[in-house]
Each structure stands twice: as structure tokens, then as C-alpha cells.
Design an enzyme around this catalytic site. Structure first.
Site, PDB file in Angstrom:
ATOM      1  N   HIS A  16       8.249  37.277 -44.004  1.00 33.73           N
ATOM      2  CA  HIS A  16       7.000  36.978 -44.692  1.00 33.73           C
ATOM      3  C   HIS A  16       6.878  37.887 -45.917  1.00 33.73           C
ATOM      4  O   HIS A  16       6.381  39.015 -45.810  1.00 33.73           O
ATOM      5  CB  HIS A  16       5.811  37.213 -43.762  1.00 33.73           C
ATOM      6  CG  HIS A  16       5.872  36.407 -42.496  1.00 33.73           C
ATOM      7  ND1 HIS A  16       6.745  36.705 -41.468  1.00 33.73           N
ATOM      8  CD2 HIS A  16       5.170  35.319 -42.103  1.00 33.73           C
ATOM      9  CE1 HIS A  16       6.576  35.826 -40.493  1.00 33.73           C
ATOM     10  NE2 HIS A  16       5.622  34.981 -40.846  1.00 33.73           N
ATOM     11  N   HIS A  35       3.934  32.537 -47.623  1.00 37.87           N
ATOM     12  CA  HIS A  35       3.482  33.260 -46.436  1.00 37.87           C
ATOM     13  C   HIS A  35       4.639  33.574 -45.486  1.00 37.87           C
ATOM     14  O   HIS A  35       4.798  34.724 -45.070  1.00 37.87           O
ATOM     15  CB  HIS A  35       2.423  32.441 -45.682  1.00 37.87           C
ATOM     16  CG  HIS A  35       2.030  33.033 -44.361  1.00 37.87           C
ATOM     17  ND1 HIS A  35       1.040  33.974 -44.245  1.00 37.87           N
ATOM     18  CD2 HIS A  35       2.508  32.832 -43.106  1.00 37.87           C
ATOM     19  CE1 HIS A  35       0.929  34.331 -42.970  1.00 37.87           C
ATOM     20  NE2 HIS A  35       1.803  33.640 -42.253  1.00 37.87           N
ATOM     21  N   GLU A  47     -13.375  40.870 -22.234  1.00 33.82           N
ATOM     22  CA  GLU A  47     -12.089  41.197 -21.595  1.00 33.82           C
ATOM     23  C   GLU A  47     -10.952  41.320 -22.602  1.00 33.82           C
ATOM     24  O   GLU A  47     -10.126  42.231 -22.526  1.00 33.82           O
ATOM     25  CB  GLU A  47     -11.725  40.130 -20.556  1.00 33.82           C
ATOM     26  CG  GLU A  47     -12.367  40.325 -19.205  1.00 33.82           C
ATOM     27  CD  GLU A  47     -13.681  39.558 -19.080  1.00 33.82           C
ATOM     28  OE1 GLU A  47     -14.241  39.514 -17.979  1.00 33.82           O
ATOM     29  OE2 GLU A  47     -14.123  39.000 -20.104  1.00 33.82           O
ATOM     30  N   HIS A 105     -13.663  30.776 -10.346  1.00 34.84           N
ATOM     31  CA  HIS A 105     -13.535  32.221 -10.191  1.00 34.84           C
ATOM     32  C   HIS A 105     -12.457  32.621  -9.187  1.00 34.84           C
ATOM     33  O   HIS A 105     -12.235  33.812  -8.971  1.00 34.84           O
ATOM     34  CB  HIS A 105     -14.877  32.820  -9.746  1.00 34.84           C
ATOM     35  CG  HIS A 105     -15.858  32.986 -10.854  1.00 34.84           C
ATOM     36  ND1 HIS A 105     -16.185  31.969 -11.718  1.00 34.84           N
ATOM     37  CD2 HIS A 105     -16.594  34.062 -11.257  1.00 34.84           C
ATOM     38  CE1 HIS A 105     -17.078  32.397 -12.590  1.00 34.84           C
ATOM     39  NE2 HIS A 105     -17.334  33.663 -12.333  1.00 34.84           N
TER      40      HIS A 105
END
Length: 663
Positions: free
Chosen positions: A32, A263, A410, A472
Site C-alpha cells: 500500500h 491505496h 467487549e 446467551h
């Protein structure tokens, strides 16, 4: 104020950064080039005016940290490390992206000196930078002078800001007021598919203002504006700084300028030649002009003076703070008592309980013995049972505590904890329900890749958590985590194995450990009289040996299913079988054992049964095609735990009957 370098030498240095990126990507025919070219001015100003480092001692405790979150622009970082004098010779730049080089496609902290963190998965580096800044605050709060004025400088691109992990971590940084963090946003408005307007139209600056950051807008190619922004950021005492730098990808290239093609692909020999001509560059490939070497030698001299001044302050601090200096030495060494496991075994909770509760009781002993242990939960501490008792929570302006409140983040928690571990001295832990390990899996994977001592505490580890239901209830997560190289996954069955889990995690200096702990109470496991507690640390071990000779059946179970195996053994032996029970405490630890030990625990030619409240198929690869694998190969259900145990066959009666039918 930083040194004023000769303008011609400074421009030549910036062009050197650009040409090294072009040459390396072209030689590798991979990489890149555009982003390093667009960020050359910003990198130059950070590295020559503000970043405090010592290439002769890359792990110097008093250094600043630099994070390239958009790690695909790795040649920018490699060029800076080479110019700054780190152990990265030109031959390594010429070997960019090749086998066994120190210049892999994305920076890797355990491979290349001066690379602070492994970046590439977008957004992770932003989270790591927040972790670095938080760790610096935690260390300063504990030890003062050695960690005063440690700054973190980071660069992120559009992709970093689009990924949710950066938002989670940035929100926490603003909440905590991490004023030692400076984040440049490379606003080049180009992604792989084209202009960012295809999918991205928000005002990132306003978003970061809402997070509680100090926001500035600059021309990312104007050295004066870059320096002024850095000065204002350094002067900001209440908030982290976010600098929106309008840049142009492949800046200076005649036709690749501002194109998506620049890019992620080499510019091509013709475009490189045209670019170098436009820059007035008349040097062979992979050349650093003498004027540039001289400029960076000046910066090296400035850094040497800064290091010497820090060393003098540090020596004075140690002399005046003898006891704290010894504490710091132990902290940085992450010192753990050699007999930690033995101490934990002496203090085991007596009553039957959920392993999440047992773990918290054991954690208190660990915390007293190992001050480096600092961490928290994703707003679930009352459920994960992970608070360090007697310690305050970390909050804005007060970093003396050990309990971190990550909020319901999280993904961000994982990235921040990785940054804390990378900073040095801290053994971080992050906690949530096992099902939500999926939210933080990229961070867990990176902790393993970077060989960092992180502890991931996952609770509510099976369908037996009950009424919360299949959203869950983990069934595939055990093996999803076991598949990550260099991650040790432990699923303790009782207090003794939970102590072993903590002892193992505290001893693993070059990799993370994941706990899977139960919500429901578990019975104590009866072990043979000659049982050696150290055998638990070998991963798989014999809990109960067959009566009357070699076994003709081996039951292998983990965690909350181990008591099902011992219960079934009793009944099967009454029916005339010779049954061995083996605990699958950690498959990864077992794989590390020698072949003779593995054969002694799971001998060939003996029928085997696995019992685990999750996907059963992987066990066949472990125990053999002729094994019986009892598990759950569907999603869970919402019901009380005892009902679920009946429905899913997780009772002693059901396990015994199924084994007898199979036999």
C-alpha cells in the site's frame, strides 16, 4: 518547541519517506504505497519533533508510544524506524513482505524492534493506543516520576474510524480524560472501493467532540499546521486530542494522486519515475541522502539528551524512593511467586459453588500476591465476579485503583487490554459472558499473535446458564477459542482446577489464557488418593483410575460435565466395566506434553467417550473415529437449568444410558 530543521533537509526527508514506500512496494509487487505518501509530513513532524524514543533501547520504560493503526501503511512505520536508527537496516526494507523479513505486510510487535503493537485489523490500533495511554496513567498513579509525561501518538484512517472497535475505545478514552493521547485522523477520503462518500458521510470531528475529545482540523501536508496542532494537543490537560488532517493519498504522484488504485497496489515503474521527477528526486532506489541521515542524527542527539535527563530523574527518584523502586522492579517484571499454585491450593474455598464465584475468591489471593493484575468487565462484574475487593475503580482523574469499568464494550475492552499488556508491567484481564467472546474475538486473536499475557475471563459457559436462552448460551465457542494458536483455553470443573487456571495464566508470559467459568454450582470432584495437583497443569489428567487393571473405557469430560463422567463411571464399573475418568482441563496444555504422557492418558485401542456441553464433532478428531461424542449440536433453549440438563442429556442417568447403548 521542537527543533527547527533546515527546510530543504526536512523536505528531502519527507520525500525520502515517500520514495522508500514507493520503492519497497514496487519491489515486492505488493503493498500500500498511497497512504505512507499521504502521511509523510505528519510522520516526519511526530518523529522529529515530539516522539520520545531511544533506538538503542526500544523497550525503554520512559519512552512515548507510536501506533500506526492503519497498519496497511506499514512502509511508513518501517521507513521511520530505519531513519530513526532502530535495528531495521535497508536490506529489510528491500525485503518488504518477504519470508522471514522484519518488514511483514502489517507491523508485528514481536518481530520488529520499535513496532509497539501489531496492527492491520482496522480499528484495533486505536484501541491499543487507548490502552497504552491508560496504562501510562495507571503507572504514573502508582510510581510517579518514571511515567510522568509519557505520551501516545497514533494515526488512524477512514477504515479505522468506520470499524466499531475504535468507537468503543475512543468513547472510553474520552470518558476517562486520557489527555496523554494524540490521535491523527488521516482524512484522505479514499478506501479500496473508491471515495469514502460511497458509504461514509459523517462528521468524524463532531463524533469525537461528542466522545469528549479535543478536536482540531488541519491541512495534513502543512508542516506548520501539523506542528501547531501538536503543540495545542500537548497543552490540553483535560481531554484526549483528535486531529482531523485533510490529506491526499499518493500525494505528489502525477496520476495516482487521490485515486483508490493507489491505496493497495504498486504505483508502477512509470508512475514512480514521474513522481520522483515531480519531487525533484534524482537518487537510485532505496536511497537515503546524506542530508537526511544528518537530520535524523540531530534528532538522535536530541533524544539522547532527553533519555539522559530522564535517566537522571529516574536515578534520583530511585534514591529517594527505595521501597517503591523495588515495587516498580517487581511490577515491571510481572513478578509472580514461584509457589503461587501451592498458595492457592492452601486457600481453596471449601463449599461447592459456581466456578465464577470460586474464581473470584481465588482472584483475591492472586491480586494480593501480584500487584500487576489490573482489569475489569464489560459492565458485567456483578455477574462475572471479577472485582478486586478492597480496590477502587479507575475513574477520570483517579487512576490509583485496579478495577476497570469498560462499559458495554467487549470489542473495545479487548483492544484496550492488549494495549495495557503491551505497555509493560501490567497483567490485564477482561471479563464477559462466554457467548460474547465472539464480540472480542479479533482482540483475543491478536493477544495470541502478539504473545501477550492477557487473561480473558468468560463466564456463563454453557446452556446450563438457563432461562436466558440460546442467544446467551454458548455451544460453539469452546472450540472457536481452542482453534486460536497460542491461546490456552481452560474450563475448570471445581475449585482445584480453578486454582490451576489462575496459576497457569499467571505463569504464561508469552500468550493469553481464556477461562470458561460456570454460572451454576458444581459439585466437588473426588480424585484418587495418589492424585498430584500438578498434573492438572498438564492439561488432561486422570481423575479416577479404572478399578482392577487397565481401563477398557475412558470418559473424557471438561468443566461442568466432569461430575457427569465420575457419576457415570461409578455405575458403569458396577456393571462390570473398567472405567478411567480424564479431565479435559485444557487441550492446548495437553498438546504440549510429550508423546509418552499423552499415550499414557489416552492410550490407543481403548474405547473413549467425550462429554462436553458444546459441539461434539471436534472431539472425534481428538479421540478417534470409534469414539462416542456426547454434546450439543444445536442451539440451546430457554428453560431452567435442570430442565435443560434433562432435555440435552446432561444428567448422570442419561449419560450412563447412552454409553451403555453404544457399548
Amino acid at each position: 518547541m521542537p527543533r527547527d530543521y533546515d527546510p530543504k533537509a526536512a523536505l528531502l526527508s519527507i520525500n525520502t519517506i515517500k520514495t522508500l514506500a514507493m520503492d519497497a512496494v514496487q519491489k515486492a509487487n505488493s503493498g500500500h504505497p498511497g497512504t505512507p505518501m499521504g502521511l509523510a509530513e505528519i510522520a516526519f513532524e511526530i518523529w522529529t519533533g515530539y516522539l520520545r524514543y531511544d533506538p538503542k533501547d526500544p523497550h525503554w520504560a520512559g519512552r512515548d508510544r507510536f501506533v500506526l493503526s492503519n497498519g496497511h501503511a506499514s512502509m511508513l512505520l518501517y521507513s521511520m524506524l530505519h531513519l530513526a536508527g532502530f535495528d531495521l537496516p535497508m536490506s529489510e526494507l528491500e525485503n518488504f513482505r518477504q519470508w522471514d523479513s522484519k518488514t511483514p505486510g502489517h507491523p508485528e510487535s514481536h518481530i520488529t524492534a520499535g513496532v509497539e503493537t501489531t496492527t492491520g485489523p482496522l480499528g484495533q490500533g486505536v484501541g491499543n493506543a487507548v490502552g497504552f495511554a491508560l496504562a501510562a496513567k495507571l503507572m504514573e498513579a502508582r510510581f510517579g516520576e518514571p511515567f510522568k509525561d509519557v505520551h501516545v501518538y497514533a494515526i488512524a484512517g477512514d477504515g479505522d474510524l468506520m470499524e466499531g472497535v475504535s468507537g468503543e475505545a475512543s468513547s472510553l478514552a474520552g470518558h476517562l480524560g486520557l489527555n496523554n493521547l494524540v490521535l491523527f485522523y488521516d482524512d484522505n477520503r479514499i478506501t479500496i472501493e473508491g471515495e469514502t462518500s460511497l458509504a461514509y458521510s459523517e462528521d468524524a470531528g463532531k463524533r469525537y467532540e461528542a466522545y469528549g475529545w479535543f478536536v482540531q482540523h488541519i491541512d495534513g501536508h502543512d508542516r506548520g499546521q501539523i506542528r501547531a496542532a501538536l503543540e495545542r494537543a500537548r497543552a490540553e490537560k483535560e481531554r484526549p486530542s483528535f486531529i482531523v488532517a485533510r490529506t491526499h493519498i499518493a500525494n505528489g504522484a502525477p496520476t495516482a494522486h487521490d485515486t483508490a488504485e493507489a491505496h493497495g497496489a504498486p504505483l508502477g515503474e512509470e508512475e514512480i519515475a514521474a513522481t520522483k521527477k515531480a519531487l525533484g528526486w534524482d537518487y537510485p532506489k532505496f536511497t537515503v541522502p546524506d542530508e537526511v541521515r544528518a537530520l535524523f542524527a540531530q534528532r538522535a542527539g536530541d533524544n539522547t539528551k532527553e533519555r539522559q535527563a530522564w535517566d537522571a530523574r529516574y536515578a534520583s527518584w530511585r534514591k529517594e524512593n527505595d521501597a517503591r523502586a523495588k515495587e516498580l522492579d517487581a511490577f515491571l517484571a510481572k513478578a509472580v511467586p514461584a509457589d503461587l499454585y501451592e498458595q492457592l491450593l492452601k486457600a481453596l474455598p471449601e463449599k461447592e459453588d459456581a466456578t465464577r464465584n470460586i474464581s473470584n475468591a481465588i482472584q483475591q489471593t492472586v491480586a494480593k500476591l501480584v500487584p500487576s493484575l489490573i482489569g475489569g468487565s464489560a459492565d458485567l462484574a456483578p455477574s462475572t465476579k471479577t472485582l478486586i475487593k478492597g480496590s477502587a475503580g479507575v475513574s477520570r482523574g483517579d487512576f490509583t485503583g485496579r478495577n476497570l469499568h469498560f462499559g458495554i464494550r467487549e470489542h473495545g475492552m479487548g483492544a484496550v487490554a492488549n494495549g495495557m499488556a503491551l505497555f509493560g508491567g501490567i497483567i490485564p484481564y477482561g471479563a464477559t459472558f462466554l457467548i460474547f467472546s465472539d464480540y472480542m474475538r479479533p482482540s483475543v486473536r491478536l493477544s495470541a499473535l502478539m504473545e501477550q499475557q492477557c487473561i480473558w475471563i468468560f463466564t456463563h459457559d454453557s446452556v446450563l446458564l438457563g432461562e436466558d436462552g440460546p442467544t446467551h448460551q454458548p455451544v460453539e465457542q469452546y472450540f472457536a477459542l481452542r482453534l486460536i494458536p497460542n491461546l490456552v483455553f481452560v474450563r475448570p470443573a471445581d475449585a482445584l482446577e480453578t486454582a490451576a487456571a489462575w496459576a497457569l495464566a499467571m505463569d504464561r508470559r508469552h500468550g493469553p489464557t481464556a477461562f470458561a467459568l460456570s454460572r451454576q454450582k458444581l459439585p466437588k470432584i473426588a480424585r484418587d488418593a495418589d492424585f498430584d495437583p500438578k498434573s492438572v497443569l498438564r492439561g488432561l489428567y486422570t481423575v479416577q483410575e479404572a478399578t482392577g487393571g487397565k481401563p477398557d473405557l475412558i470418559l473424557v469430560a471438561s468443566g461442568s460435565e466432569l461430575h457427569l463422567a465420575t457419576g457415570a463411571r461409578e455405575r458403569l464399573e458396577k456393571a462390570g466395566r473398567k472405567v478411567r475418568v480424564v479431565s479435559a482441563f485444557s487441550l492446548e496444555q495437553f498438546e504440549k506434553q510429550d508423546a509418552s504422557y499423552r499415550e499414557s492418558i489416552l492410550p490407543r485401542g481403548v474405547k473413549k467417550v467425550s462429554i462436553e456441553a458444546g459441539r461434539s464433532e471436534p472431539w472425534r478428531a481428538i479421540l478417534g473415529e470409534d469414539s462416542l461424542n456426547l454434546g450439543i449440536d444445536r442451539f440451546g433453549a430457554s428453560a431452567p437449568d435442570k430442565v435443560l440438563a434433562q432435555k440435552f442429556g446432561l444428567t448422570i442417568d442419561s449419560v450412563t444410558e447412552t454409553i451403555q447403548r453404544w457399548l
